[in-house]
Design an enzyme around this catalytic site. Structure first.
Site, short mmCIF file in Angstrom:
data_model
loop_
_atom_site.label_atom_id
_atom_site.label_comp_id
_atom_site.label_asym_id
_atom_site.label_seq_id
_atom_site.Cartn_x
_atom_site.Cartn_y
_atom_site.Cartn_z
CE LYS A 113 -4.32 -1.94 1.43
NZ LYS A 113 -5.25 -2.32 2.44
CE LYS A 194 -6.67 -9.71 -0.99
NZ LYS A 194 -7.88 -9.71 -0.25
CE LYS A 197 -14.63 -6.41 1.42
NZ LYS A 197 -13.42 -6.14 2.17
N1 AQP Z 1 -9.57 -13.05 -3.16
C1 AQP Z 1 -9.64 -13.67 -1.98
N2 AQP Z 1 -9.43 -15.00 -1.89
C2 AQP Z 1 -9.51 -15.65 -0.69
N3 AQP Z 1 -9.77 -15.02 0.48
C3 AQP Z 1 -9.97 -13.69 0.42
N4 AQP Z 1 -10.25 -12.77 1.38
C4 AQP Z 1 -10.37 -11.55 0.82
N5 AQP Z 1 -10.19 -11.63 -0.51
C5 AQP Z 1 -9.93 -12.95 -0.78
C6 AQP Z 1 -10.34 -13.09 2.80
O1 AQP Z 1 -11.55 -12.55 3.30
C7 AQP Z 1 -11.33 -12.14 4.65
C8 AQP Z 1 -11.87 -10.76 4.85
O2 AQP Z 1 -11.13 -9.87 4.03
P1 AQP Z 1 -11.34 -8.31 4.14
O3 AQP Z 1 -12.36 -7.91 3.17
O4 AQP Z 1 -11.58 -7.92 5.53
O5 AQP Z 1 -9.92 -7.74 3.79
P2 AQP Z 1 -9.03 -7.95 2.54
O6 AQP Z 1 -8.25 -9.22 2.66
O7 AQP Z 1 -8.21 -6.69 2.39
O8 AQP Z 1 -10.07 -8.10 1.37
P3 AQP Z 1 -10.26 -7.17 0.13
O9 AQP Z 1 -11.43 -7.66 -0.64
O10 AQP Z 1 -8.96 -7.09 -0.62
O11 AQP Z 1 -10.62 -5.80 0.81
P4 AQP Z 1 -10.15 -4.35 0.41
O12 AQP Z 1 -10.24 -4.28 -1.10
O13 AQP Z 1 -11.11 -3.44 1.10
O14 AQP Z 1 -8.73 -4.19 0.90
C9 AQP Z 1 -9.82 -12.22 4.93
O15 AQP Z 1 -9.53 -13.34 5.73
C10 AQP Z 1 -9.24 -12.36 3.57
O16 AQP Z 1 -8.04 -13.11 3.58
#
Ligand code: AQP
Length: 331
Positions: A113, A194, A197
């Site tokens: 980041k 990955k 969202k």
């Molecule tokens: N693509 C993914 N594959 C498998 N697991 C995933 N997780 C998120 N994306 C994937 C798992 O979901 C849990 C909650 O994630 P989060 O939304 O709190 O945070 P994150 O990992 O930062 O997910 P995002 O979608 O990438 O969020 P943003 O875009 O807001 O930063 C976690 O256990 C994560 O591993």
């Protein structure tokens, strides 16, 4: 014997994706049968990337409704909003003082980041300590996560061990649960990262509430070989392998089985069949979701009772910690 404790959460930083479902929610549904589960909507984490157009209230209610639509049962599991339990942030401050700056600076997510943005806030640096507090506050044994969160759990374990070495066995040392199938669902078009969202390229994401026609469109856009017919079995196309991973994660059917079924198919047929399976699966979740999302009183009650239950435990455990480090004044 008392049931072991599970803690996990999702940031309401946008619409939940199929990655969130396969990576964690699907596992939560299974785990709630065996363990005492705490499933949080971790809104304090999501404000590290706060945007002006971010409707956090709506996002929280959407996330809660999706938890329920996917099968999280409020009678079995404690569901709550992180910011309603002040003990999380209080413990987080305490744990800051037992964490070395260098350890935080090593976090891959932070480094990534920092690379992208010059205007990075300190919340992004301290986020793993708040995450450790979320987990340690409830004497958690297991933390279901996607692969991207593994390093944060290692940090959490280090902090807990350090604390225990000084004050005795205060914290349980939690173990990460990273499930074999779909622990890292990749972006649809940019398969080197990955699925997230908050990705600005919406063609990279399948949201849990994605419309059928958009699922077909997004999968159709995945680049494939120019050959019309191909032996999928021997195909190394990462976009297609990601789809196979999604199919297997959703249905529980082995990837090889899908590979055999799709072998010798024309790419467009493969994509259509895969889209159909995904759309049918999500259709059921979406039907539940739209029923639940309208029931404001029902949702409010879940938050209310979840908060009461979580608060009671958090308060008791934090008090023990505060006492241990000598902050409770005796006169
Ligand atoms: N693509 C993914 N594959 C498998 N697991 C995933 N997780 C998120 N994306 C994937 C798992 O979901 C849990 C909650 O994630 P989060 O939304 O709190 O945070 P994150 O990992 O930062 O997910 P995002 O979608 O990438 O969020 P943003 O875009 O807001 O930063 C976690 O256990 C994560 O591993």
């Amino acid at each position: 014997m008392e049931k072991k404790i599970v803690f996990s959460g999702i940031q309401p930083s946008g619409k939940l994706t199929i990655g969130n479902y396969i990576g964690v929610i699907k596992q939560w549904v299974k785990m709630q049968k065996k363990y005492n589960c705490f499933f949080s909507i971790v809104d304090l984490h999501s404000i590290t990337t706060y945007k002006n157009n971010f409707n956090i209230n709506n996002n929280i209610l959407d996330t809660l409704s999706l938890y329920l639509a996917c099968g999280i049962n409020p009678n079995k599991s404690i569901i709550f909003i992180q910011s309603n339990i002040y003990e999380h942030t209080q413990l987080s401050w305490i744990l800051n003082c037992y964490t070395n700056y260098k350890e935080l600076n090593r976090m891959i997510q932070f480094k990534k980041k920092k690379k992208i943005s010059k205007n990075i806030n300190t919340g992004i640096l301290f986020y793993p300590i708040l995450m450790a507090s979320d987990i340690l506050l409830y004497n958690t044994s297991y933390v279901p996560i996607g692969l991207d969160q593994k390093q944060h759990i290692e940090l959490c374990r280090n902090i807990a061990n350090k604390f225990n070495n000084i004050y005795g066995n205060i914290f349980n040392i939690p173990k990460p649960c990273i499930f074999k199938n779909g622990n890292r669902i990749m972006s649809l078009q940019e398969t080197n990262k990955k699925m997230s969202k908050s990705d600005k390229n919406l063609n990279n994401i399948i949201f849990l509430l994605e419309k059928k026609k958009d699922i077909f469109k997004k999968i159709r856009l995945i680049k494939t070989d120019s050959k019309k017919c191909y032996k999928i079995k021997h195909d190394n196309n990462l976009g297609l392998l990601n789809i196979l991973n999604i199919l297997s994660g959703l249905t529980g059917i082995k990837i090889n089985e899908f590979k055999n079924n799709f072998n010798n198919k024309i790419y467009s047929d493969f994509k259509n069949e895969a889209s159909n399976i995904i759309a049918n699966f999500l259709g059921k979740i979406q039907e539940n979701y739209y029923n639940i999302r309208e029931k404001k009183k029902f949702l409010k009650d879940i938050i209310y009772y979840g908060t009461i239950k979580a608060k009671k435990i958090a308060k008791k455990n934090l008090f023990k910690i505060i006492k241990k480090i000598g902050l409770k004044i005796k006169i």
